[in-house]
Enzyme design. Structure first.
Site, PDB file in Angstrom:
ATOM      1  N   SER A 113       0.807  -1.209   0.000  1.00  0.00           N
ATOM      2  CA  SER A 113       0.000   0.000   0.000  1.00  0.00           C
ATOM      3  C   SER A 113       0.851   1.274   0.000  1.00  0.00           C
ATOM      4  O   SER A 113       1.613   1.503  -0.917  1.00  0.00           O
ATOM      5  CB  SER A 113      -0.955  -0.045   1.191  1.00  0.00           C
ATOM      6  OG  SER A 113      -1.853   1.011   1.115  1.00  0.00           O
ATOM      7  N   HIS A 114       0.732   2.035   1.061  1.00  0.00           N
ATOM      8  CA  HIS A 114       1.398   3.338   1.130  1.00  0.00           C
ATOM      9  C   HIS A 114       2.799   3.245   1.713  1.00  0.00           C
ATOM     10  O   HIS A 114       3.465   4.265   1.874  1.00  0.00           O
ATOM     11  CB  HIS A 114       0.538   4.247   2.005  1.00  0.00           C
ATOM     12  CG  HIS A 114       0.172   3.581   3.303  1.00  0.00           C
ATOM     13  ND1 HIS A 114      -0.787   2.582   3.355  1.00  0.00           N
ATOM     14  CD2 HIS A 114       0.678   3.695   4.529  1.00  0.00           C
ATOM     15  CE1 HIS A 114      -0.869   2.135   4.602  1.00  0.00           C
ATOM     16  NE2 HIS A 114       0.015   2.782   5.329  1.00  0.00           N
ATOM     17  N   ASP A 278      -2.431   6.566  -3.273  1.00  0.00           N
ATOM     18  CA  ASP A 278      -1.287   5.885  -2.653  1.00  0.00           C
ATOM     19  C   ASP A 278      -0.671   4.835  -3.578  1.00  0.00           C
ATOM     20  O   ASP A 278      -1.042   4.727  -4.751  1.00  0.00           O
ATOM     21  CB  ASP A 278      -1.709   5.245  -1.328  1.00  0.00           C
ATOM     22  CG  ASP A 278      -2.602   4.040  -1.537  1.00  0.00           C
ATOM     23  OD1 ASP A 278      -3.329   4.006  -2.544  1.00  0.00           O
ATOM     24  OD2 ASP A 278      -2.574   3.127  -0.688  1.00  0.00           O
ATOM     25  N   ASP A 280      -0.934   1.595  -4.064  1.00  0.00           N
ATOM     26  CA  ASP A 280      -1.748   0.627  -4.800  1.00  0.00           C
ATOM     27  C   ASP A 280      -3.093   1.191  -5.250  1.00  0.00           C
ATOM     28  O   ASP A 280      -3.946   0.445  -5.735  1.00  0.00           O
ATOM     29  CB  ASP A 280      -1.962  -0.645  -3.954  1.00  0.00           C
ATOM     30  CG  ASP A 280      -2.673  -0.354  -2.652  1.00  0.00           C
ATOM     31  OD1 ASP A 280      -2.537   0.764  -2.136  1.00  0.00           O
ATOM     32  OD2 ASP A 280      -3.373  -1.242  -2.135  1.00  0.00           O
ATOM     33  N   ASP A 282      -5.717   2.598  -3.670  1.00  0.00           N
ATOM     34  CA  ASP A 282      -6.996   2.527  -2.964  1.00  0.00           C
ATOM     35  C   ASP A 282      -7.250   3.737  -2.061  1.00  0.00           C
ATOM     36  O   ASP A 282      -8.373   3.963  -1.643  1.00  0.00           O
ATOM     37  CB  ASP A 282      -7.158   1.199  -2.196  1.00  0.00           C
ATOM     38  CG  ASP A 282      -6.043   0.935  -1.228  1.00  0.00           C
ATOM     39  OD1 ASP A 282      -5.118   1.762  -1.129  1.00  0.00           O
ATOM     40  OD2 ASP A 282      -6.086  -0.118  -0.554  1.00  0.00           O
ATOM     41  N   ARG A 283      -6.208   4.513  -1.781  1.00  0.00           N
ATOM     42  CA  ARG A 283      -6.420   5.699  -0.936  1.00  0.00           C
ATOM     43  C   ARG A 283      -6.539   6.962  -1.779  1.00  0.00           C
ATOM     44  O   ARG A 283      -6.062   7.002  -2.905  1.00  0.00           O
ATOM     45  CB  ARG A 283      -5.234   5.896   0.010  1.00  0.00           C
ATOM     46  CG  ARG A 283      -5.089   4.806   1.014  1.00  0.00           C
ATOM     47  CD  ARG A 283      -4.018   5.150   2.026  1.00  0.00           C
ATOM     48  NE  ARG A 283      -4.011   4.128   3.065  1.00  0.00           N
ATOM     49  CZ  ARG A 283      -3.447   4.257   4.243  1.00  0.00           C
ATOM     50  NH1 ARG A 283      -2.813   5.369   4.557  1.00  0.00           N
ATOM     51  NH2 ARG A 283      -3.506   3.282   5.124  1.00  0.00           N
ATOM     52  N   LYS A 377     -11.411  -0.193  -0.983  1.00  0.00           N
ATOM     53  CA  LYS A 377     -11.551   1.249  -1.117  1.00  0.00           C
ATOM     54  C   LYS A 377     -10.960   1.642  -2.466  1.00  0.00           C
ATOM     55  O   LYS A 377     -10.203   0.880  -3.062  1.00  0.00           O
ATOM     56  CB  LYS A 377     -10.880   1.966   0.036  1.00  0.00           C
ATOM     57  CG  LYS A 377      -9.428   1.624   0.257  1.00  0.00           C
ATOM     58  CD  LYS A 377      -8.982   2.164   1.607  1.00  0.00           C
ATOM     59  CE  LYS A 377      -7.551   1.774   1.885  1.00  0.00           C
ATOM     60  NZ  LYS A 377      -7.388   1.093   3.166  1.00  0.00           N
ATOM     61  N   ARG A 497      -1.375   5.020  17.139  1.00  0.00           N
ATOM     62  CA  ARG A 497      -2.250   5.988  16.489  1.00  0.00           C
ATOM     63  C   ARG A 497      -3.185   6.575  17.542  1.00  0.00           C
ATOM     64  O   ARG A 497      -3.842   5.832  18.281  1.00  0.00           O
ATOM     65  CB  ARG A 497      -3.077   5.338  15.391  1.00  0.00           C
ATOM     66  CG  ARG A 497      -2.258   4.641  14.324  1.00  0.00           C
ATOM     67  CD  ARG A 497      -3.011   4.612  12.990  1.00  0.00           C
ATOM     68  NE  ARG A 497      -2.438   3.690  12.032  1.00  0.00           N
ATOM     69  CZ  ARG A 497      -1.338   3.910  11.313  1.00  0.00           C
ATOM     70  NH1 ARG A 497      -0.660   5.036  11.485  1.00  0.00           N
ATOM     71  NH2 ARG A 497      -0.896   3.016  10.450  1.00  0.00           N
TER      72      ARG A 497
HETATM   73  C1  G1P Z   1      -3.998   1.415   8.214  1.00  0.00           C
HETATM   74  C2  G1P Z   1      -5.212   2.305   8.367  1.00  0.00           C
HETATM   75  C3  G1P Z   1      -6.470   1.525   8.067  1.00  0.00           C
HETATM   76  C4  G1P Z   1      -6.376   0.915   6.676  1.00  0.00           C
HETATM   77  C5  G1P Z   1      -5.102   0.100   6.553  1.00  0.00           C
HETATM   78  C6  G1P Z   1      -4.890  -0.414   5.137  1.00  0.00           C
HETATM   79  O1  G1P Z   1      -4.064   0.351   9.131  1.00  0.00           O
HETATM   80  O2  G1P Z   1      -5.275   2.861   9.657  1.00  0.00           O
HETATM   81  O3  G1P Z   1      -7.572   2.378   8.170  1.00  0.00           O
HETATM   82  O4  G1P Z   1      -7.464   0.096   6.410  1.00  0.00           O
HETATM   83  O5  G1P Z   1      -3.974   0.903   6.902  1.00  0.00           O
HETATM   84  O6  G1P Z   1      -4.793   0.625   4.209  1.00  0.00           O
HETATM   85  P1  G1P Z   1      -3.278   0.361  10.539  1.00  0.00           P
HETATM   86  O7  G1P Z   1      -1.816   0.610  10.215  1.00  0.00           O
HETATM   87  O8  G1P Z   1      -3.825   1.512  11.319  1.00  0.00           O
HETATM   88  O9  G1P Z   1      -3.551  -0.970  11.155  1.00  0.00           O
HETATM   89 ZN    ZN Z   2      -3.355   1.304  -0.286  1.00  0.00          ZN
END
Ligand code: G1P
Ligand code: ZN
Length: 544
Positions: A113-114, A278, A280, A282-283, A377, A497
């Site tokens: 992901s990010h 991001d 991939d 989805d954000r 998403k 967080r």
């Molecule tokens: C984080 C985000 C969560 C999201 C996930 C995947 O997870 O807080 O909302 O679904 O990335 O993109 P976390 O690192 O808080 O477990």
């Molecule tokens: Zn992502």
């Protein structure tokens, strides 16, 4: 056909987190590490033989190598067909779309992901089920259980597949079909939004926008949809070529990491609309000129205006948000007279609600918004949704947001992340909070009085499954909230967080900076949880 059975030793650390298995690239490169996890996925599934699997990733470092390994393992394990994105590229929402459109058995998404990419960056593997969404916990638990005892895997001994030419080829008995990464997804978007109206807006000469793909997967999608199809000026899409290391950046669309876009949108003569996605895809982050839309507000605005958009003209069945996401969407749901669901963090919890037709729109504070069109998403979907609303209402981003606050009040919101915290200290902080829960009710902190406190537990209304310990919540009598949880997606140490939210009905008080508006809650959070003392940090690493 030459299928090899390779002896292996189990790794103890292949537990999928909030969103699949994520590790640093060198961990995935350890001999048999990826293979063990992939075989554990196949071993946990039933009746997939001869069926179709979708495969793709966000183009990060190790994507192509991993795809070759997975293709050969899929062939050896009896998969019938794999639809793989050209060049190994498929955004997470596109993967979900393709799984659903072709009734595939499931899919494998290669992404962290990010999280940053590159040889020392992160890599990840996520399994999605036939509805197109992330595997629910009972599946990921079975994969983890299998990974702890696995002692062999199967792989086809063959040459690599050409991933760059569209079309079909054979790998053993399995068909490999290299598909266009964008087509199916674009077609779905055209079925939901008024492309002609958006095109009029983007070609009117009165509306400029800037889309930052952050050198990640959405580049090809954004070029095709915004510039080619919708007529936005060439150069609208920035950083639009996916790079294995995302250009050295951190492909997370927020005010800190999407700094190129932020400079443009808060600079001289800013465009009317800005968006980033991001790694991939989805954000999403939505910006107006000199204006930032919080993801929680974005969900609320999309919900409130959904009827203006063709794909949602009949209204919403319900709205779902993750627990730490602000309660702005709840107010919209109440006004629309539809249910609002509060789920644990992670998109997988929305799957059942969407499948059961209980929710139409879903969102998370972490820059995630989506709907029942797929089961992930979807960053570019959110951008198109915004553009469609702006095109109908002929308003600015800020104008639309202010009008919304006028109607519903404003939920000031912020998330403070403390990254790279020593895991023991982070766990101590959460344990201390859990222990304090019974003593907090009725306690006064300055202007605030605690109404409730708990460790969020969720019972899925569809299948009755229970997910416990999903974050410590402290709610105050005026509706404000503080939430603490540990991240389930990091790969180094722990990330704490801290989520903060307060509600302001008075329009005259809608102009504060969020940090200013939340100042007192921030201090209370530190008093209750000893954040500074236990993390050893005097300020958060990232504020969004
Ligand atoms: C984080 C985000 C969560 C999201 C996930 C995947 O997870 O807080 O909302 O679904 O990335 O993109 P976390 O690192 O808080 O477990
Ligand atoms: Zn992502």
């Amino acid at each position: 056909m030459n299928i090899k059975t390779v002896a292996t030793t189990a790794f103890p650390d292949q537990k999928p987190g909030t969103s699949g298995l994520r590790k640093q690239v060198p961990v995935f490169q350890k001999p048999n590490y990826l293979e063990n996890f992939i075989q554990s996925i196949f071993d946990s599934l039933e009746d997939y033989q001869g069926k179709t699997l979708v495969l793709g990733g966000d183009g990060r470092y190790y994507n192509r190598q991993a795809i070759q390994i997975i293709l050969k393992m899929a062939a050896a394990n009896g998969v019938g067909r794999v639809k793989v994105g050209q060049g190994g590229i498929l955004s997470t929402p596109a993967t979900s779309c393709v799984i659903r459109k072709y009734n595939a058995f499931g899919g494998i998404v290669l992404s962290a992901s990010h999280n940053p990419g590159g040889p020392e960056g992160d890599f990840g593997v996520k399994y999605n089920i036939g509805n197109g969404g992330p595997a629910p916990e009972k599946v990921t638990e079975a994969i983890f259980a299998r990974s702890k005892v696995i002692d062999s895997y199967k792989i086809l001994d063959s040459l690599d597949v050409d991933l760059d030419s569209l079309g079909e080829s054979k790998l053993g008995d399995m068909v490999v079909e290299v598909i266009d990464s964008v087509n199916d997804y674009q077609e779905l978007m055209e079925s939901l939004f008024d492309f002609e109206l958006i095109k009029q807006l983007l070609t009117s000469g009165k509306f400029r926008m800037c889309v930052d793909s952050m050198h990640a997967v959405t580049g090809p999608y954004a070029h095709a949809i915004f510039e080619k199809r919708l007529g936005a000026a060439a150069g609208t899409v920035k950083n639009g070529t996916p790079l294995a290391d995302f250009g050295g950046g951190h492909p997370d669309p927020n005010l800190v990491y999407a700094h190129d876009l932020v400079e443009v949108m808060f600079g001289d003569n800013p465009p009317d609309f800005g968006a980033a996605s991001d790694g991939d895809g989805d954000r999403n982050m939505i910006l107006g000129s000199n204006f930032f839309v919080t993801p929680s507000d974005s969900l609320a605005v999309l919900a409130a205006n959904a009827k203006l958009v063709p794909g949602y003209k009949d209204g919403l069945a319900g709205i779902a948000r993750s627990m730490p996401t602000s309660q702005a969407a709840d107010r919209v749901a109440a006004k629309l007279g539809v249910d609002c669901y509060e789920t644990p963090t992670g998109w997988k919890f929305f799957g059942n609600l969407l499948d059961a037709g209980k929710a139409t729109l879903c969102g998370e504070e972490s820059f995630g918004t989506g709907s029942n069109h797929i089961r992930e998403k979807d960053g570019l979907w959110a951008v198109l949704f915004w553009l469609n609303i702006l095109a109908v209402k002929q308003q600015t981003v800020e104008g639309l947001m202010r009008e919304h606050w006028q109607t519903y009040g404003r939920n000031y919101y912020s998330r403070h992340d403390y990254e790279g915290v020593d895991s023991d200290r982070a766990n101590t902080l959460i344990t201390n909070l859990r222990n304090a829960i019974p003593t907090l009710k009725g306690k006064k902190f300055g202007n605030y009085e605690v109404e409730y406190s708990d460790d969020f537990s969720y019972t899925d209304p569809v299948d009755g499954s229970v997910s416990k310990q999903q974050g410590v919540r402290i709610g105050f009598t005026d509706g404000s909230r503080i939430v603490f949880r540990l991240s389930g997606t990091g790969t180094q140490g722990a990330t704490l967080r801290l989520y903060l939210e307060s509600y302001e009905a008075d329009t005259a008080k809608h102009n504060l900076d969020a940090q200013e508006a939340l100042e007192e809650l921030i201090a209370i959070a530190d008093e209750v949880a000893k954040v500074k003392e236990l993390t050893g940090m005097d300020k958060p690493t990232v504020i969004t």
